[in-house]
Every structure is written in C-alpha cells, then in structure tokens.
Enzyme design. Structure first.
Site, PDB file in Angstrom:
ATOM      1  CG  MET A  30      -1.876  -1.217   1.183  1.00  0.00           C
ATOM      2  SD  MET A  30      -3.394  -0.981   2.106  1.00  0.00           S
ATOM      3  CE  MET A  30      -2.770  -0.754   3.746  1.00  0.00           C
ATOM      4  CG  LEU A  33       7.199   1.474  -0.804  1.00  0.00           C
ATOM      5  CD1 LEU A  33       7.903   1.247  -2.140  1.00  0.00           C
ATOM      6  CD2 LEU A  33       6.341   0.276  -0.431  1.00  0.00           C
ATOM      7  CG  HIS A  37       7.142  -1.974   2.166  1.00  0.00           C
ATOM      8  ND1 HIS A  37       7.003  -0.846   2.947  1.00  0.00           N
ATOM      9  CD2 HIS A  37       5.938  -2.590   2.178  1.00  0.00           C
ATOM     10  CE1 HIS A  37       5.776  -0.785   3.413  1.00  0.00           C
ATOM     11  NE2 HIS A  37       5.102  -1.826   2.965  1.00  0.00           N
TER      12      HIS A  37
HETATM   13  O1  PAF Z   1      -0.125  -5.732   3.717  1.00  0.00           O
HETATM   14  C1  PAF Z   1      -0.524  -4.832   2.966  1.00  0.00           C
HETATM   15  O2  PAF Z   1       0.134  -3.833   2.720  1.00  0.00           O
HETATM   16  C2  PAF Z   1      -1.908  -4.972   2.345  1.00  0.00           C
HETATM   17  O3  PAF Z   1      -2.779  -5.636   3.196  1.00  0.00           O
HETATM   18  C3  PAF Z   1      -1.882  -5.631   0.953  1.00  0.00           C
HETATM   19  C4  PAF Z   1      -1.406  -7.074   1.033  1.00  0.00           C
HETATM   20  C5  PAF Z   1      -1.002  -4.848   0.007  1.00  0.00           C
HETATM   21  C6  PAF Z   1      -3.306  -5.665   0.364  1.00  0.00           C
HETATM   22  O4  PAF Z   1      -3.818  -4.374   0.228  1.00  0.00           O
END
Ligand code: PAF
Length: 282
Positions: A30, A33, A37
């Site tokens: 989402m 970052l 990530h």
């Molecule tokens: O973990 C996340 O950032 C969210 O739940 C995901 C997997 C991108 C789904 O929107």
C-alpha cells in the site's frame, strides 16, 4: 523501471514475460515504503526474473473509523526507492482499475480463520484484503508473491486463498525487519510521536519475554502471562490481544503446548495500532 497504471497493460506485460520464458515475482503493497518492504523486494529479486511491485491503498480493507484518509501516500518517494532497488515494474492502479464499476471483482470472505484476533478488532478487514489480493493476483498473474511475516494472520489467509484460487502461485513469507530497538517496521510507525515511539519497543520486548519463558522451560500459559505483564509496565500501551497460536491453524495452543508456535500481539499507543509476532519454541 516501468510504471503501469492499467490492469490490461499489467496483464499484457506479464503475458509477454511468460511467453519469453521469464518468471515473475510480485510484491503487493500500500506504499509508504520502508526497509521492510525493500527486504521483500530483494527477496523477490532472488526468486524470479522480473519483479512487479504494486502500490494501491485498498479502501475495502479499512473500517469506517480507520485511517484510510490519513494513510500515508508517498508515491514519488516510493517510486524512487523501487527504481533504486531495481524493480522492473511499479503497478500503481487507480481504484476504478482495481474495481471497475461495470464488472465488480469477486468479493471474498475470510471465513473462520479470519474471525479472531485482527478479524475481531477490524471487522471486514480481511474480506477486503483478500478481495484485493485475489484481484491483484488475477491482474498480475505472478509465479510467486511475497508477503511480510509481520502480518501473520494476513499471510495465513492469503496462503489459504491462493491454495484454492491460484494453485500454481507460490506464496513466500519474508522475515520481519526490525528497528534498532526491536520495533517491527511498519508504515504506521510514522504516526508515532517521539514519546510513543520510545514506548513502542515494549511490544517486541513482550514477545521476546515469551521466548525467555520458553527457554527457562516455562509453559505457554506462563509465557503469555509474563508477556502481558511486560506490556502492563507501560500503562500508556493498550493491549488488544496477546496469544500463542499454532501457525498451521491460527488457533490458540493449549496451556502446556510443546513445539513451535507463534506469539502474536496487537496494541494501541495513542492513536496508532501496532501488530507484531515472533516464533517461539517450547
Ligand atoms: O499488507 C498490505 O500492505 C496490504 O494488506 C496488501 C497485502 C497490500 C493488500 O492491500
């Protein structure tokens, strides 16, 4: 790095890569970052020829009183980080690409395993999460998808869903990346003010206490009790749940359990909700 905004272009890109004999790893995010990530991205690069990262703040997985509107949106900075990490494609769709008004994607239900813990505190969250992840899998059609272990119940449910709906897709869990004091990295850590940030390290301390109790041959019940006491040392932290669960079923283990389990925790500090977990061997 190429940026793609439409579902059709994204699918066509991966179809072409597959036709050329390339494998594709997918990291759904989402945005906002952080190093956690980026560790998923590095793992993805070691697993496939091409790495696709999506950034989409999914409205379906936020409850009415949650932080959808204030969720950090930092697309330009995120794109720079992904390009530096040698990602091949940033997939940054709009909500109408993900949820076209004329053909609503399949709405998924998390079911029994999605009901306790996060599911109990965030009703509907996992239905929305699974709905978007399934839709992203349909668009991106990856060979492997990488999820952070910090969101343990999410990974559990995604694995369950993928086994049913995307049987050829491999789901890989990447270890949690931590700050210097043990706090699990999260996009929501940026909501914490300096006092709250200092308190937040107590959450991972509670989890490591579980392992200390296990190492001292204590029981699962004693570990859970002592971990809750670690949280209680800081009254400004509001514990939502702390449990020892079997990672294969996501059900609580018995008081005198022997073997590998997962200590899971959720707590609020001020307005910020944080979750974490740690594997514990009894
Ligand atoms: O973990 C996340 O950032 C969210 O739940 C995901 C997997 C991108 C789904 O929107």
């Amino acid at each position: 790095m190429q940026t793609i905004a439409t579902a059709a272009e994204m699918t066509a890109f991966v179809d072409k890569a597959h036709a050329n004999g390339k494998t594709v790893a997918f990291v759904p995010t989402m945005g906002a970052l952080h190093a956690g990530h980026l560790s998923l991205v590095h793992l993805a690069r070691s697993l496939a020829d091409i790495v696709v990262v999506s950034i989409f703040v999914n409205p379906l997985q936020f409850g009415a009183n949650e932080d959808f509107d204030r969720y950090p949106r930092t697309l330009d900075a995120d794109a720079t980080k992904l390009a530096e990490a040698r990602v091949n494609v940033l997939f940054a769709p709009t909500a109408t690409e993900v949820y076209p008004p004329d053909s609503q994607p399949r709405q998924l239900k998390a079911g029994v395993a999605g009901a306790p813990f996060e599911g109990a505190i965030r009703p509907g969250h996992f239905d929305g999460m699974l709905t978007v992840v399934n839709r992203l899998f349909d668009i991106v059609t990856p060979d492997v998808a990488i999820f952070g272990a910090k969101d343990a119940q999410q990974v559990f449910l995604v694995k369950q869903m993928a086994a049913k709906l995307h049987p050829r897709l491999k789901i890989v869990e990447a270890p949690t990346v931590r700050e210097f004091d043990g706090l699990a990295m999260s996009s929501r850590n940026r909501y914490l003010n300096p006092n709250e940030r200092a308190l937040a390290a107590q959450i991972s301390r509670a989890l490591t206490r579980c392992q200390e109790v296990a190492d001292a041959r204590g029981t699962a019940a004693q570990a859970a009790k002592q971990a809750a006491a670690v949280i209680a040392e800081k009254p400004a932290i509001r514990l939502e749940y702390l449990a020892l669960i079997d990672p294969n079923t996501f059900k609580e283990v018995p008081a005198t359990f022997k073997g590998q389990c997962l200590a899971i925790i959720a707590a609020r500090i001020g307005e910020t909700r944080l979750i974490d977990n740690l594997r514990i061997a009894f």
